[in-house]
Design a protein around this motif. Structure first.
Motif, PDB file in Angstrom:
ATOM      1  N   THR A  44       0.859  -1.213  -0.065  1.00  0.00           N
ATOM      2  CA  THR A  44      -0.004  -0.040   0.031  1.00  0.00           C
ATOM      3  C   THR A  44       0.910   1.180  -0.034  1.00  0.00           C
ATOM      4  O   THR A  44       2.146   1.118   0.120  1.00  0.00           O
ATOM      5  CB  THR A  44      -0.872  -0.001   1.332  1.00  0.00           C
ATOM      6  OG1 THR A  44      -0.165  -0.062   2.475  1.00  0.00           O
ATOM      7  CG2 THR A  44      -1.899  -1.057   1.193  1.00  0.00           C
ATOM      8  N   LEU A  46       1.341   3.492   2.464  1.00  0.00           N
ATOM      9  CA  LEU A  46       2.105   3.530   3.692  1.00  0.00           C
ATOM     10  C   LEU A  46       3.062   2.423   3.693  1.00  0.00           C
ATOM     11  O   LEU A  46       4.154   2.780   4.045  1.00  0.00           O
ATOM     12  CB  LEU A  46       1.150   3.518   4.817  1.00  0.00           C
ATOM     13  CG  LEU A  46       0.393   4.691   5.235  1.00  0.00           C
ATOM     14  CD1 LEU A  46      -0.488   4.538   6.498  1.00  0.00           C
ATOM     15  CD2 LEU A  46       1.309   5.929   5.340  1.00  0.00           C
ATOM     16  N   SER A  47       2.962   1.329   3.333  1.00  0.00           N
ATOM     17  CA  SER A  47       3.824   0.337   3.384  1.00  0.00           C
ATOM     18  C   SER A  47       4.926   0.302   2.640  1.00  0.00           C
ATOM     19  O   SER A  47       6.205  -0.246   3.045  1.00  0.00           O
ATOM     20  CB  SER A  47       3.147  -1.027   3.370  1.00  0.00           C
ATOM     21  OG  SER A  47       2.849  -1.312   1.853  1.00  0.00           O
ATOM     22  N   ALA A  57       5.014  -3.858   8.158  1.00  0.00           N
ATOM     23  CA  ALA A  57       3.646  -4.084   7.363  1.00  0.00           C
ATOM     24  C   ALA A  57       3.225  -5.386   7.320  1.00  0.00           C
ATOM     25  O   ALA A  57       2.255  -6.112   7.331  1.00  0.00           O
ATOM     26  CB  ALA A  57       3.418  -3.159   6.099  1.00  0.00           C
ATOM     27  N   THR A 106      -6.540  -5.069   5.986  1.00  0.00           N
ATOM     28  CA  THR A 106      -6.063  -3.641   5.398  1.00  0.00           C
ATOM     29  C   THR A 106      -6.224  -2.731   6.387  1.00  0.00           C
ATOM     30  O   THR A 106      -5.225  -2.003   6.675  1.00  0.00           O
ATOM     31  CB  THR A 106      -6.714  -3.512   4.230  1.00  0.00           C
ATOM     32  OG1 THR A 106      -6.710  -4.493   3.203  1.00  0.00           O
ATOM     33  CG2 THR A 106      -6.225  -2.195   3.343  1.00  0.00           C
ATOM     34  N   THR A 109      -3.710  -3.159   9.339  1.00  0.00           N
ATOM     35  CA  THR A 109      -2.517  -2.907   9.062  1.00  0.00           C
ATOM     36  C   THR A 109      -2.150  -1.582   9.083  1.00  0.00           C
ATOM     37  O   THR A 109      -1.079  -1.137   9.542  1.00  0.00           O
ATOM     38  CB  THR A 109      -2.027  -4.014   7.957  1.00  0.00           C
ATOM     39  OG1 THR A 109      -2.437  -5.411   8.270  1.00  0.00           O
ATOM     40  CG2 THR A 109      -0.626  -3.877   7.686  1.00  0.00           C
ATOM     41  N   GLU A 110      -2.980  -0.813   8.207  1.00  0.00           N
ATOM     42  CA  GLU A 110      -2.879   0.619   8.103  1.00  0.00           C
ATOM     43  C   GLU A 110      -3.009   1.203   9.334  1.00  0.00           C
ATOM     44  O   GLU A 110      -2.234   2.247   9.479  1.00  0.00           O
ATOM     45  CB  GLU A 110      -3.860   1.080   7.121  1.00  0.00           C
ATOM     46  CG  GLU A 110      -3.720   0.634   5.725  1.00  0.00           C
ATOM     47  CD  GLU A 110      -2.172   0.884   5.134  1.00  0.00           C
ATOM     48  OE1 GLU A 110      -2.181   2.148   4.953  1.00  0.00           O
ATOM     49  OE2 GLU A 110      -1.603   0.067   4.692  1.00  0.00           O
ATOM     50  N   THR A 114      -0.096   3.796  10.911  1.00  0.00           N
ATOM     51  CA  THR A 114      -0.282   5.191  11.209  1.00  0.00           C
ATOM     52  C   THR A 114       0.103   5.372  12.726  1.00  0.00           C
ATOM     53  O   THR A 114       0.640   6.466  13.320  1.00  0.00           O
ATOM     54  CB  THR A 114      -1.405   5.494  11.075  1.00  0.00           C
ATOM     55  OG1 THR A 114      -2.601   4.681  11.637  1.00  0.00           O
ATOM     56  CG2 THR A 114      -1.610   5.703   9.376  1.00  0.00           C
TER      57      THR A 114
END
Length: 129
Positions: A44, A46-47, A57, A106, A109-110, A114
């Motif tokens: 993603t 962020l990852s 992640a 998802t 993990t996000e 954060t």
């Protein structure tokens, strides 16, 4: 014989999705992707910011994926035993479980990324041992 299996309740999205999540979690946990440029892994925005976020992640997504896969697999087995045929509600429950599982993996993990990393990609808290 194949057609009979395809129309039975043992051929459902929750069973296949659960097995896929278990396999994915096992493979990523035991054979983690080395860099952001590998062809597999939890990918993603962020990852893929830096290597540390990528590693965190993928480790977290692999552990959550195994847990979610096991739960979805149990839902698939229960639906296969309860429903006599593939009805609309059978499809809603089995496909819905897979969709909710993907969203949970998802989202969790996000959320973890954060909370654990700041806006520059540096770790806020020390890693868990």
């Amino acid at each position: 014989m194949i057609v009979r299996f395809l129309h039975s309740t043992y051929c459902n999205a929750a069973l296949f999705g659960g097995l896929l999540f278990l396999l994915m979690g096992y493979l990523i946990l035991h054979f983690p992707p080395k860099s952001v440029k590998t062809w597999y892994g939890y990918r993603t925005f962020l990852s893929t910011r830096n290597q540390e976020m990528w590693d965190a992640a993928n480790k977290d997504a692999a552990m959550i994926s195994r847990r979610v896969g096991f739960i979805i697999l149990l839902i698939g087995i229960c639906c296969a035993l309860i429903f006599p045929s593939q009805t609309d509600w059978f499809m809603y429950i089995t496909v819905g479980a897979v969709v909710v599982g993907v969203l949970y993996i998802t989202g969790y993990t996000e959320w973890m990324l954060t909370n654990e990393f700041d806006d520059d990609g540096r770790r806020r808290i020390p890693p868990k041992l």
